[in-house]
Design a protein around this motif. Structure first.
Motif, mmCIF file in Angstrom:
data_model
loop_
_atom_site.group_PDB
_atom_site.id
_atom_site.type_symbol
_atom_site.label_atom_id
_atom_site.label_comp_id
_atom_site.label_asym_id
_atom_site.label_seq_id
_atom_site.Cartn_x
_atom_site.Cartn_y
_atom_site.Cartn_z
ATOM 1 N N ASP A 81 47.520 30.852 44.612
ATOM 2 C CA ASP A 81 46.841 29.775 43.836
ATOM 3 C C ASP A 81 47.046 30.139 42.034
ATOM 4 O O ASP A 81 47.072 31.427 41.814
ATOM 5 N N LYS A 82 47.377 29.066 41.444
ATOM 6 C CA LYS A 82 47.947 29.439 39.847
ATOM 7 C C LYS A 82 46.657 29.712 39.187
ATOM 8 O O LYS A 82 46.354 30.225 38.153
ATOM 9 N N ASP A 83 45.603 29.221 39.637
ATOM 10 C CA ASP A 83 44.218 29.221 39.124
ATOM 11 C C ASP A 83 43.212 30.678 39.828
ATOM 12 O O ASP A 83 42.404 30.432 40.172
ATOM 13 N N LEU A 84 44.147 31.793 39.190
ATOM 14 C CA LEU A 84 43.431 33.073 39.879
ATOM 15 C C LEU A 84 42.454 33.583 39.084
ATOM 16 O O LEU A 84 42.360 33.089 37.801
ATOM 17 N N LEU A 85 41.242 34.013 39.794
ATOM 18 C CA LEU A 85 40.046 34.499 39.068
ATOM 19 C C LEU A 85 39.855 35.895 38.990
ATOM 20 O O LEU A 85 40.008 36.563 39.805
ATOM 21 N N LEU A 86 39.369 36.506 37.604
ATOM 22 C CA LEU A 86 38.714 37.694 37.754
ATOM 23 C C LEU A 86 37.547 37.699 38.184
ATOM 24 O O LEU A 86 36.838 36.921 38.206
ATOM 25 N N THR A 87 37.044 38.669 38.938
ATOM 26 C CA THR A 87 36.034 38.659 39.854
ATOM 27 C C THR A 87 35.136 40.000 39.487
ATOM 28 O O THR A 87 35.853 41.176 39.491
ATOM 29 N N ILE A 88 33.804 39.904 39.287
ATOM 30 C CA ILE A 88 32.883 41.041 39.265
ATOM 31 C C ILE A 88 31.948 40.820 40.450
ATOM 32 O O ILE A 88 31.297 39.739 40.479
ATOM 33 N N ALA A 89 32.145 41.733 41.535
ATOM 34 C CA ALA A 89 31.099 41.379 42.742
ATOM 35 C C ALA A 89 30.160 42.694 42.711
ATOM 36 O O ALA A 89 30.465 43.693 42.567
ATOM 37 N N LEU A 90 28.723 41.955 43.105
ATOM 38 C CA LEU A 90 27.730 42.912 43.454
ATOM 39 C C LEU A 90 27.485 42.855 44.610
ATOM 40 O O LEU A 90 27.128 41.826 45.213
ATOM 41 N N ASN A 91 27.287 44.076 45.459
ATOM 42 C CA ASN A 91 26.659 43.970 46.788
ATOM 43 C C ASN A 91 25.321 44.251 46.823
ATOM 44 O O ASN A 91 24.881 45.210 45.913
ATOM 45 N N THR A 142 26.573 38.941 45.269
ATOM 46 C CA THR A 142 26.691 38.127 44.125
ATOM 47 C C THR A 142 27.843 38.343 43.361
ATOM 48 O O THR A 142 28.347 39.507 42.964
ATOM 49 N N ALA A 143 28.318 37.276 42.908
ATOM 50 C CA ALA A 143 29.747 37.447 42.208
ATOM 51 C C ALA A 143 29.720 36.339 40.945
ATOM 52 O O ALA A 143 29.505 35.398 40.998
ATOM 53 N N TRP A 144 30.610 36.763 39.933
ATOM 54 C CA TRP A 144 30.794 36.215 38.656
ATOM 55 C C TRP A 144 32.532 36.175 38.805
ATOM 56 O O TRP A 144 33.128 37.047 38.906
ATOM 57 N N GLN A 145 32.985 34.765 38.841
ATOM 58 C CA GLN A 145 34.472 34.764 38.863
ATOM 59 C C GLN A 145 34.701 33.781 37.786
ATOM 60 O O GLN A 145 34.341 32.739 37.489
ATOM 61 N N TYR A 146 35.992 33.888 36.943
ATOM 62 C CA TYR A 146 36.363 33.222 35.775
ATOM 63 C C TYR A 146 37.662 33.412 35.481
ATOM 64 O O TYR A 146 38.263 34.292 35.819
ATOM 65 N N SER A 147 38.182 32.343 35.159
ATOM 66 C CA SER A 147 39.741 32.345 34.934
ATOM 67 C C SER A 147 39.906 32.767 33.594
ATOM 68 O O SER A 147 38.979 32.799 32.799
#
Length: 280
Positions: free
Chosen positions: A32-42, A81-86
């Motif tokens: 996917d061209k709309d790839l996201l950076l992710t900060i994931a919290l377990n 819990t995750a924050w994902q953003y382009s």
């Protein structure tokens, strides 16, 4: 819950996922061209995370930053819990290098970077989660600005954890560490055509020997290993998400000879390209 926001000006995307049963933005990045950076919290209880085909333990109450090129899946996504953003939602190249889109979290480190949360850290992140939820529910003309401010705070908090836990006992020299970040950015941009350390060293006005010495000073992967890892990461994505032949993938990744590429891939992964594809 899964909340989304689209920036009216840039069309950049921000997704906040909190204890969602079947989150639609997790698991595979694909092509996917709309790839996201992710900060994931377990949350409570460790679980397994698969990153680029390799299993890792994701400890309880810890965070991992994931770059857009990484293919990943969680054993128990409902605990995440995750924050994902382009990048076009938050890509402040003019800000201090540590917290830009090309900052320390995503381009200053390599490998699996699990960051442990202390009790006080958990309180900070819990409070921040609530602020995100409230702001997603406040729809007005400055909502994007507020969400970007909150995201910047999240990145600052996570970057501080990374510096504390991964640079502990090391002398933090801004110029040298920024050199590592710049090297990672250049590799990410040119790994398909440039495979030699000497190319990147020249761009950074260093000799390959000096560059390697700086990386060793931070107990960092060698420059040549970073280039290899990035090529292999992309090769795995192409084998997983396309039907391209080994020859086509080899050519796309800058190899003139498919046999050379196959030997390169097997040496790095222990598998022939055909065997890797059968496992997917």
């Amino acid at each position: 819950m899964q909340l989304e926001h689209l920036c009216p000006k840039t069309k950049g995307k921000l997704i906040f996922t909190h204890l969602q049963d079947k989150p639609s933005y997790f698991n595979k990045n694909g092509l996917d061209k709309d790839l996201l950076l992710t900060i994931a919290l377990n949350g409570e209880g460790s679980q397994e995370i698969i990153i680029n085909g390799m299993a890792h333990e994701f400890p309880s109450y810890s965070i991992i930053p994931l770059v857009s090129a990484q293919d990943y899946s969680f054993e128990k996504p409902e605990r995440i819990t995750a924050w994902q953003y382009s990048r076009d939602f938050y890509c402040n190249m003019d800000s201090y290098f540590e917290i830009s889109c090309f900052g320390l979290l995503f381009f200053g480190y390599r490998g699996s970077q699990f960051l442990k949360l202390s009790e006080s850290d958990r309180e900070k992140f819990t409070a921040l989660q609530q602020l995100f939820i409230e702001e997603f529910q406040t729809v007005d003309t400055i909502q994007t600005d507020m969400l970007q401010m909150l995201l910047k705070r999240l990145i600052i908090l996570t970057t501080r954890l990374a510096k504390e836990q991964y640079l502990e006992g090391k002398i933090y020299e801004k110029e040298k560490f920024d050199l590592i970040r710049q090297f990672n950015i250049l590799v990410d941009q040119h790994f398909k055509t440039e495979h030699q350390v000497s190319h990147y060293a020249g761009k950074l006005h260093k000799t390959p020997k000096n560059l390697t010495r700086i990386f060793n000073g931070f107990n960092y992967s060698s420059p040549s290993q970073i280039i290899q890892d990035r090529i292999i990461m992309e090769a795995k994505r192409l084998f997983t998400y396309t039907s391209h032949s080994v020859k086509e993938i080899a050519y796309e990744l800058g190899f003139r000879d498919a046999g050379h590429f196959s030997r390169f891939f097997k040496k790095a992964t222990g598998l022939k390209p055909s065997d890797f594809r059968k496992q997917q």
